[in-house]
Motif scaffolding. Structure first.
Motif, PDB file in Angstrom:
ATOM      1  N   ASP A  10      11.167   5.384  -2.117  1.00  0.00           N
ATOM      2  CA  ASP A  10      11.090   6.056  -0.819  1.00  0.00           C
ATOM      3  C   ASP A  10      11.593   7.498  -0.919  1.00  0.00           C
ATOM      4  O   ASP A  10      11.008   8.418  -0.345  1.00  0.00           O
ATOM      5  CB  ASP A  10      11.926   5.309   0.228  1.00  0.00           C
ATOM      6  CG  ASP A  10      11.464   3.882   0.447  1.00  0.00           C
ATOM      7  OD1 ASP A  10      10.268   3.597   0.260  1.00  0.00           O
ATOM      8  OD2 ASP A  10      12.313   3.045   0.818  1.00  0.00           O
ATOM      9  N   ASN A  58       6.833   0.948  -4.928  1.00  0.00           N
ATOM     10  CA  ASN A  58       6.865   0.000  -3.818  1.00  0.00           C
ATOM     11  C   ASN A  58       5.699  -0.991  -3.894  1.00  0.00           C
ATOM     12  O   ASN A  58       5.845  -2.150  -3.517  1.00  0.00           O
ATOM     13  CB  ASN A  58       6.892   0.734  -2.479  1.00  0.00           C
ATOM     14  CG  ASN A  58       8.269   1.308  -2.172  1.00  0.00           C
ATOM     15  OD1 ASN A  58       9.278   0.848  -2.702  1.00  0.00           O
ATOM     16  ND2 ASN A  58       8.311   2.306  -1.324  1.00  0.00           N
ATOM     17  N   LEU A  59       4.562  -0.544  -4.426  1.00  0.00           N
ATOM     18  CA  LEU A  59       3.433  -1.461  -4.626  1.00  0.00           C
ATOM     19  C   LEU A  59       3.806  -2.556  -5.629  1.00  0.00           C
ATOM     20  O   LEU A  59       3.497  -3.739  -5.419  1.00  0.00           O
ATOM     21  CB  LEU A  59       2.193  -0.702  -5.103  1.00  0.00           C
ATOM     22  CG  LEU A  59       0.977  -1.553  -5.476  1.00  0.00           C
ATOM     23  CD1 LEU A  59       0.473  -2.358  -4.278  1.00  0.00           C
ATOM     24  CD2 LEU A  59      -0.129  -0.670  -6.037  1.00  0.00           C
ATOM     25  N   ARG A 116       5.798  -5.112  -3.831  1.00  0.00           N
ATOM     26  CA  ARG A 116       4.992  -5.927  -2.906  1.00  0.00           C
ATOM     27  C   ARG A 116       4.165  -6.966  -3.663  1.00  0.00           C
ATOM     28  O   ARG A 116       4.068  -8.112  -3.239  1.00  0.00           O
ATOM     29  CB  ARG A 116       4.072  -5.042  -2.077  1.00  0.00           C
ATOM     30  CG  ARG A 116       4.817  -4.225  -1.059  1.00  0.00           C
ATOM     31  CD  ARG A 116       3.878  -3.494  -0.127  1.00  0.00           C
ATOM     32  NE  ARG A 116       4.550  -2.427   0.566  1.00  0.00           N
ATOM     33  CZ  ARG A 116       5.448  -2.577   1.529  1.00  0.00           C
ATOM     34  NH1 ARG A 116       5.797  -3.778   1.901  1.00  0.00           N
ATOM     35  NH2 ARG A 116       5.998  -1.524   2.105  1.00  0.00           N
ATOM     36  N   ALA A 123      -3.997   5.091  -1.297  1.00  0.00           N
ATOM     37  CA  ALA A 123      -3.139   6.281  -1.422  1.00  0.00           C
ATOM     38  C   ALA A 123      -3.053   6.729  -2.880  1.00  0.00           C
ATOM     39  O   ALA A 123      -3.145   7.935  -3.168  1.00  0.00           O
ATOM     40  CB  ALA A 123      -1.745   5.984  -0.874  1.00  0.00           C
ATOM     41  N   LEU A 124      -2.892   5.790  -3.800  1.00  0.00           N
ATOM     42  CA  LEU A 124      -2.824   6.147  -5.222  1.00  0.00           C
ATOM     43  C   LEU A 124      -4.125   6.808  -5.680  1.00  0.00           C
ATOM     44  O   LEU A 124      -4.092   7.794  -6.431  1.00  0.00           O
ATOM     45  CB  LEU A 124      -2.522   4.905  -6.067  1.00  0.00           C
ATOM     46  CG  LEU A 124      -1.120   4.323  -5.904  1.00  0.00           C
ATOM     47  CD1 LEU A 124      -1.024   2.965  -6.577  1.00  0.00           C
ATOM     48  CD2 LEU A 124      -0.055   5.274  -6.431  1.00  0.00           C
ATOM     49  N   PHE A 146      -0.740  -3.651   3.220  1.00  0.00           N
ATOM     50  CA  PHE A 146       0.085  -2.678   2.500  1.00  0.00           C
ATOM     51  C   PHE A 146      -0.399  -2.472   1.073  1.00  0.00           C
ATOM     52  O   PHE A 146      -0.316  -1.364   0.533  1.00  0.00           O
ATOM     53  CB  PHE A 146       1.556  -3.078   2.514  1.00  0.00           C
ATOM     54  CG  PHE A 146       2.224  -2.878   3.844  1.00  0.00           C
ATOM     55  CD1 PHE A 146       2.086  -1.686   4.532  1.00  0.00           C
ATOM     56  CD2 PHE A 146       2.978  -3.879   4.409  1.00  0.00           C
ATOM     57  CE1 PHE A 146       2.701  -1.500   5.763  1.00  0.00           C
ATOM     58  CE2 PHE A 146       3.604  -3.705   5.635  1.00  0.00           C
ATOM     59  CZ  PHE A 146       3.459  -2.517   6.318  1.00  0.00           C
ATOM     60  N   ILE A 147      -0.882  -3.523   0.441  1.00  0.00           N
ATOM     61  CA  ILE A 147      -1.421  -3.369  -0.912  1.00  0.00           C
ATOM     62  C   ILE A 147      -2.661  -2.484  -0.877  1.00  0.00           C
ATOM     63  O   ILE A 147      -2.800  -1.562  -1.692  1.00  0.00           O
ATOM     64  CB  ILE A 147      -1.699  -4.749  -1.546  1.00  0.00           C
ATOM     65  CG1 ILE A 147      -0.374  -5.445  -1.867  1.00  0.00           C
ATOM     66  CG2 ILE A 147      -2.572  -4.614  -2.797  1.00  0.00           C
ATOM     67  CD1 ILE A 147      -0.510  -6.890  -2.311  1.00  0.00           C
ATOM     68  N   ALA A 193       4.851   5.484  -4.337  1.00  0.00           N
ATOM     69  CA  ALA A 193       3.874   4.520  -3.828  1.00  0.00           C
ATOM     70  C   ALA A 193       3.674   3.385  -4.832  1.00  0.00           C
ATOM     71  O   ALA A 193       3.606   2.209  -4.454  1.00  0.00           O
ATOM     72  CB  ALA A 193       2.546   5.215  -3.536  1.00  0.00           C
ATOM     73  N   LEU A 194       3.608   3.728  -6.111  1.00  0.00           N
ATOM     74  CA  LEU A 194       3.423   2.717  -7.150  1.00  0.00           C
ATOM     75  C   LEU A 194       4.648   1.804  -7.258  1.00  0.00           C
ATOM     76  O   LEU A 194       4.510   0.579  -7.402  1.00  0.00           O
ATOM     77  CB  LEU A 194       3.125   3.386  -8.492  1.00  0.00           C
ATOM     78  CG  LEU A 194       2.805   2.469  -9.666  1.00  0.00           C
ATOM     79  CD1 LEU A 194       1.616   1.562  -9.352  1.00  0.00           C
ATOM     80  CD2 LEU A 194       2.527   3.302 -10.910  1.00  0.00           C
ATOM     81  N   SER A 245      -1.706   1.125  -0.208  1.00  0.00           N
ATOM     82  CA  SER A 245      -1.086   1.706  -1.408  1.00  0.00           C
ATOM     83  C   SER A 245      -2.123   2.075  -2.457  1.00  0.00           C
ATOM     84  O   SER A 245      -2.065   3.156  -3.050  1.00  0.00           O
ATOM     85  CB  SER A 245      -0.069   0.729  -2.005  1.00  0.00           C
ATOM     86  OG  SER A 245       0.983   0.503  -1.110  1.00  0.00           O
ATOM     87  N   ALA A 253       6.866  -1.640   6.342  1.00  0.00           N
ATOM     88  CA  ALA A 253       6.840  -0.282   5.775  1.00  0.00           C
ATOM     89  C   ALA A 253       8.102   0.428   6.267  1.00  0.00           C
ATOM     90  O   ALA A 253       9.093  -0.220   6.585  1.00  0.00           O
ATOM     91  CB  ALA A 253       5.576   0.436   6.228  1.00  0.00           C
TER      92      ALA A 253
END
Length: 160
Positions: free
Chosen positions: A137, A107-108, A111, A75-76, A68-69, A104-105, A72, A53
Motif C-alpha cells: 500500500d 497485494n494480488l 489475495r 491495473a498491472l 479484486f483479482i 498491486a502485485l 489487479s 480494498a
C-alpha cells in the motif's frame, strides 16, 4: 538494457521482496490482532487481515475476491503498457510506475494465496486510527505521488 527497464526491474524486485518478506514475518511471528507499540500514541505493528480494498471497501461484497483479482490484473496490464511508452530519460516515471506495479502485485499475491491481504502498519493519534496498511500500500501511494511530480515536471518541460 535500457535505463528505464533497469530502474523498473530493480524497484519492482526490491519493493515486492520487502512487501512479501514483511508479510511472511508478521504472519509467522505474530498472532492475528496482536499489536506491538513502536511509538506510544502514534505507531504500532498490528497484525490484521483485510478482505476488502482500501479502508476495507467492499469487504462484504460476495464476489469481492474475483473482482479484486480482475481489477489487479487489469491495473498491472495498464501499468505495463504505460511503462512501455516511456521515453528513455523518464527515470522518475519508471520508478513511480514500478512502485505502483509492485504494490498491486504484492497485494494480488496475498489475495490469490490467502483470499485477503495482510496489513500491519498501524498509525494513530489518541483514539483516531488511520486504517492499517502494508508495504505494498505504501509503495502504491509513494508511486502515485512520484508520478504526479513527474507529470508536473513533464508539463513544465513542454511549456515554452
Amino acid at each position: 538494457m535500457k535505463p528505464t527497464y533497469r530502474i523498473f526491474s530493480a524497484v519492482v524486485l526490491g519493493s515486492l521482496a520487502l512487501d512479501q518478506a514483511t508479510k511472511v514475518l508478521i504472519d509467522r511471528t505474530m498472532d492475528l490482532y496482536q499489536s506491538i507499540p513502536v511509538i506510544d500514541g502514534l505507531f504500532s505493528i498490528t497484525y490484521l487481515r483485510n478482505r476488502g480494498a482500501a479502508f476495507s471497501f467492499l469487504a462484504d461484497f460476495s464476489y469481492r475476491l474475483p473482482f479484486f483479482i480482475l481489477v489487479s490484473v487489469v491495473a498491472l496490464a495498464v501499468i505495463a503498457v504505460t511503462f512501455r511508452k516511456l521515453r528513455d530519460d523518464q527515470h522518475l516515471a519508471a520508478a513511480a510506475l514500478a512502485l505502483i506495479f509492485s504494490g498491486a502485485l504484492g497485494n494480488l499475491i496475498d489475495r490469490v494465496r490467502l483470499g485477503e491481504v495482510i496489513d500491519f502498519l498501524d498509525v494513530y493519534w489518541k483514539t483516531y486510527h488511520w486504517p492499517a496498511f502494508n508495504v505494498a500500500d505504501s509503495a502504491i501511494c509513494v508511486g502515485v505521488a512520484l508520478l504526479a511530480v513527474d507529470m508536473i515536471r513533464e508539463e513544465r518541460r513542454k511549456a515554452p
